[in-house]
Design an enzyme around this catalytic site. Structure first.
Site: not given
Length: 1062
Positions: A1029-1031
């Site tokens: 989710t960070c990317f």
């Protein structure tokens, strides 16, 4: 020889001079002695003479001699007594004289009645002068007596009785004999002569002073008899002179300006009010004050404080005569006089405190001091003023006029449709429609028409009251809002002024009356102020369910008129944009518009595009804004809702981008020293983030924050932060701090977050709140959407709405506690006695098993909730729950949030729009937009078989809820970005993976080729899709079957898992 002779000569001359001076001094001494002796002999003679006179007086008026004496003898003794009278020495003797003179008039004998002397030609003229002297000395004594002392009150009554007796023949028994009736006209003239003398000496000043001392107290010392006597004496000169203009002016200035005089007359001497009514004092006062010159004379003499008292007395006289005299003079005389008096008082009203102002309990800061007696009498004056907006008065002045006009409007409007109802062919219907439009145009009233002017001037009266009686504003508004459909009828009347409430007519008038001083604008201002007050205290049950008398369509039409009136007024420079803060018309209309807008934002009653000005060209508007045009800046500041929400979001992003450029924080500056590197352990994300970022200056926090994670083994995690790792840190931090188990925040029954009242159990909880505010501010600043649903009332406070005068805590309460809202609504609408519910102005709270009582007001535990104060109670209760309990926490949170986000930028958005700015758009997932802005890695491309299966499954097999879960699975937020996926940072990506996350070392040439050509290394059917989710990255195995992809994807998103499952 010669010297001796000269010396003898000089000595002789000196002796001669000394002897001469001695003789002169002797003569002076003899002369002085003669003068002193003469004075002493004179004083002794006068003393002896006075003594004889006083002795004769004391003998005649001794307590033993109670019988009436011959009037001539009494007159002679009294005249001699008045010659030697001294105020302090002869106080008791003068009282005896007055008591005797009054009692003598009860006699019908011409020889005993003191009036008998006047019938003697020899003594008549002297007797008149004597009586004038006696009565004036009564006035002199009255000036010094204090009604609060019982002994003084007895003497006051004596002197008043003396004055009353000798200024009218009504109590003279002598004249009751038939043969004496012929003398009555002459004696009446004699009384008039005496009254005229007293008037010229300052009779009204004496009466005014006595009234002020007797009535200017919180506890009234004056009695029925004294008040009745003073009013009788005050009216006699008026009646005697035939109510001349001069005497009426003096009566208004000195008598009718006494604080709460009419109120005390009603309470202490009710029959006197009938005398006032009988003499038409009310109508005669209005006639006098209707002259501009007389009004100026009276007001300039009285100035502010006592002019207000005169106004209050006139209002009560009007209230007393509301069934008769007032109906004839209500318009224009009463309306004009009351309005002008309040306008005159307004000249002394100032907006703020200074060394030259004084606090007034009715007028606010006032440029005139107020005496102690006037201050004590002010509660009574307020009682009188309240009558102006009481039900009967408002109904008579404004209600009846509006009812008559609205009935005509209703009849006219009901006739319209029936005219063409039977038309069957198109031509006839068209002609009928045109005819109806023409008839409707005929029925529209014009601004400036007689009936419109009448309503405008009546409204101007109450609008002037709002501007002058500043401390009674809420009471005035309440009186106008809840009086039998008056406000609703005023709304119907405005509707009769033309299409869209006479929008064109008002704009045309504004073009020629730029100061907004026309009565028609006062009417509009009054309506807006009343309507604002009405809507503010209206609960959802009344507004949305009952809809009486205002329907939701009325609010829609109202907001349409206000929206276009203000927009066109500002755009056409009809309002002075530099002076909008002091423009009462703009402020009133804008306040009502925003109250309606915020009510719609909280619970909608309009269509989606209602608030947008359709004729506004957004491109040109933004262009003008960038050029710095004042008009567009004002429109955006005051009415941001007139442009679409998406445009405002873009504007917000532009503000952020411009600030980054100014601060040197653009992408080119990422490698500059302004970027900040922090090291965070996976197991201590919040603690490490707080330690390194809490004290970071706002400018540094607005820059690039690079994050290096330390894993559980204490080793640096591989990977380069390209915003993705920081996004993960931000998401993890926000996820943990907003977890209710941490007790920084709580959730409502609707799963909405708000600060926990018991967060103080956490160490440094306020510093933590500030840090949380900064982190959320950073997310908004960078355009990172986070799934944090806040309670509506908390967002309203974040926008600063709670500091606005018309913010209603009760309106926002359902977003915190719907059950409490229902309970308080029940209290509000309770038909019986609220005291039966046994409520007080306090609230009990369970704190860790300990019962704590909070008082809503000082001493609230002992103050019961009654029908009179229940509205105050429910608002205080709502305010306590939503503000007082968490004020420190919210202040710390807002401090952190606003250190990154300029509050002026937030003003672009409403409460729901701010939630969308934080958490993304609350709309269904737009798959086309997502696919259009998707990046592919690992051999995947848009036409790849697995990719096509994925989009087909999302489109045809998944429900809306499952699509939201999918979006949350890959981006950590279930809502799409506000401006679409083109603005998702980092962009959404899909990568083909062959192994699990723990074995994944990134794309290789071999893996990309195998993925591109769908070459199987090994069957991935036992592996699940994962995400970073960070990317915003979806890691998708190269499945061989569409059904496998569908099942695995559905399981993965439903299990709320990400990188940890494979």
């Amino acid at each position: 020889m010669f010297n001796k002779t000269e010396s003898t000569k000089g000595s002789f001359l000196k002796q001669t001079k000394a002897a001469r001076e001695e003789r002169a001094h002797e003569k002076k001494r003899e002369w002085a002695a003669t003068i002193i002796q003469a004075h002493v002999r004179g004083w002794l003679a006068r003393r002896k003479f006075s003594g004889c006179i006083l002795q004769d007086f004391d003998m005649l008026f001794s307590s033993e001699n109670s019988e009436l004496q011959p009037c001539l003898q009494v007159y002679q003794v009294a005249c001699r007594f008045m010659l030697v009278w001294k105020k302090d020495r002869d106080k008791e003797r003068f009282e005896k004289l007055c008591r005797y003179l009054v009692s003598s008039l009860e006699s019908s004998s011409i020889k005993l009645s003191y009036v008998g002397v006047a019938l003697n030609k020899e003594y008549a003229i002297a007797w008149i002068a004597h009586v004038k002297d006696v009565l004036w000395k009564c006035c002199c004594y009255l000036d010094e007596l204090r009604p609060e002392f019982l002994t003084d009150m007895r003497v006051i009554l004596l002197y008043l009785r003396t004055l009353v007796t000798f200024t009218s023949t009504n109590t003279w028994n002598l004249l009751r004999a038939k043969h004496m009736e012929v003398l009555k006209p002459g004696l009446n003239q004699l009384c008039a002569n005496v009254l005229g003398h007293l008037f010229t000496k300052g009779f009204y000043l004496t009466l005014k002073s006595l009234l002020l001392r007797g009535l200017g107290k919180a506890k009234i010392p004056s009695k029925h008899v004294s008040v009745s006597a003073v009013l009788t004496l005050a009216l006699r000169p008026l009646v005697s002179a035939g109510f001349t203009e001069k005497l009426m002016t003096m009566f208004l200035i000195h008598i009718l300006s006494v604080p709460a005089l009419i109120l005390h007359i009603q309470g202490l001497a009710h029959e006197c009010s009938s005398v006032l009514v009988g003499h038409n004092v009310f109508t005669k006062s209005l006639e006098l004050l209707s002259s501009e010159q007389n009004m100026r004379i009276v007001f300039n003499t009285l100035e502010g404080n006592y002019a207000l008292c005169l106004l209050a007395n006139l209002i009560q006289l009007a209230y007393i005569q509301r069934e008769d005299a007032l109906k004839d003079v209500a318009f224009p005389a009463f309306t004009f006089v009351v309005t002008r008096l309040m306008e005159s008082c307004q000249h002394y009203v100032v907006t703020k405190q200074s060394n030259l102002t004084y606090w007034h309990p009715v007028l606010g800061w006032f440029a005139q001091s107020m005496g102690h007696s006037l201050h004590e009498a002010m509660p009574f004056v307020k009682t009188q003023l309240y009558m102006l907006w009481s039900g009967p008065m408002v109904s008579l002045l404004l209600g009846q006029t509006l009812s008559e006009l609205v009935e005509n409007v209703t009849e006219n409007s009901s006739e319209g449709p029936s005219a063409g109802g039977g038309s069957s062919n198109i031509l006839k219907r068209a002609l009928d429609h045109r005819s109806n439009r023409t008839n409707a145009a005929k029925h529209h009233r014009k601004l400036g028409s007689p009936e419109c002017t009448k309503v405008a001037l009546l409204c101007s009266l109450y609008q002037t009251a709002l501007g002058t009686l500043t401390q009674l504003k809420l009471d005035i508004l309440t009186g106008l809002c809840y009086q039998d459909k008056i406000l609703y009828n005023l709304w119907l009347f405005l509707n009769s002024l033309g299409p869209n409430c006479g929008l064109k007519a008002f704009l045309d008038l504004l073009a020629v009356n730029t100061k907004c001083s026309a009565p028609e604008f006062q009417m509009l201002i009054l309506f807006c102020d009343c309507m604002t007050h009405y809507v503010t205290i209206l609960d959802d049950l009344e507004m949305y369910e009952q809809q009486k008398p205002f329907r939701l369509t009325d609010y829609v039409n109202m907001s349409t008129f206000l929206n276009h009136f203000l927009y066109k007024g500002v755009l056409g420079n009809l309002f002075d944009v530099k002076g909008l803060g002091s423009n009462v018309l703009f402020q009133s209309a804008h306040t009502l518009l925003m109250v309606l807008y915020r009510r719609d934002c909280r619970r909608s009653y309009t269509i989606d595009s209602h608030w947008i000005i359709k004729e506004l060209r957004v491109g040109s508007f933004i262009s003008d804004l960038e050029k710095g045009k004042k008009v567009t800046q004002v429109l955006l500041q005051k009415m941001p809702h007139i442009i679409p929400h998406e445009e405002r979001v873009q504007l917000f992003r532009r503000y952020v981008a411009n600030e980054k450029t100014v601060l040197g924080l653009t992408e080119s500056a990422c490698v500059s020293p302004q970027s900040t590197l922090i090291t965070v352990h996976r197991c201590r994300i919040v603690e490490d983030g707080y330690r390194q970022l809490a004290l970071l200056p706002p400018q540094a926090l607005k820059g690039v924050i690079r994050v290096r994670f330390i894993n559980e083994q204490g080793l640096d995690e591989a990977g380069i932060d390209q915003d993705g790792v920081f996004k993960e840190f931000l998401e993890e931090t926000i996820k943990r701090v907003f977890d209710p188990s941490l007790n920084l925040f709580r959730v409502t029954n609707e799963e909405r977050l708000y600060p926990s009242p018991t967060s103080y159990m956490q160490d440094n909880h306020l510093q933590l709140f500030e840090f949380v505010g900064r982190m959320l501010g950073k997310a908004v600043y960078e355009g990172i959407v986070v799934d944090v649903p806040f309670a509506s009332f908390f967002l309203s406070q974040l926008l600063g709405q709670q500091h606005q005068a018309l913010y209603s805590s009760m309106d926002e309460l359902p977003s915190l506690d719907r059950e409490l809202y229902r309970s308080l609504t029940f209290v509000k609408h309770h038909q019986g006695d609220v005291q039966d519910l046994d409520l007080t102005f306090s609230v009990d709270e369970d704190c860790l098993g300990r019962l704590v009582t909070h008082e809503l007001v000082p001493g609230g535990k002992a103050i019961p909730v009654t029908n009179e104060n229940k509205i105050n109670y429910i608002h205080l209760m709502a305010h306590f729950r939503m503000h007082t309990q968490i004020k420190d926490q919210t202040a710390a949170f807002f401090k952190g949030f606003r250190s990154l986000i300029n509050p002026d930028w937030l003003a672009l958005f409403s409460t729901p729009e701010l939630q969308r700015l934080i958490s993304g758009d609350n709309v269904p997932l737009d798959l086309r937009d997502l696919r259009k802005h998707t990046h592919y890695y690992g051999g995947f491309h848009d036409s790849h078989r697995v990719v096509c299966w994925l989009w087909d499954i999302l489109d045809k097999d998944f429900s809306d809820e499952e699509r939201r879960l999918f979006l949350k699975f890959v981006t950590s937020c279930s809502k799409p970005p506000l401006l679409g996926f083109a603005h998702l940072e980092p962009p959404f990506s899909i990568r083909c993976v062959e192994v699990g996350d723990d074995e994944d070392t990134g794309d290789t040439i071999g893996s990309v080729i195998r993925g591109f050509f769908t070459i199987r290394k090994k069957d991935p059917q036992n592996r699940l899709p994962t995400s970073s989710t960070c990317f915003n990255l979806l890691k998708l195995p190269n499945y061989q079957k569409k059904s496998t992809l569908r099942d695995k994807l559905r399981y993965a998103i439903s299990s709320n898992t990400g990188f940890e499952l494979s």
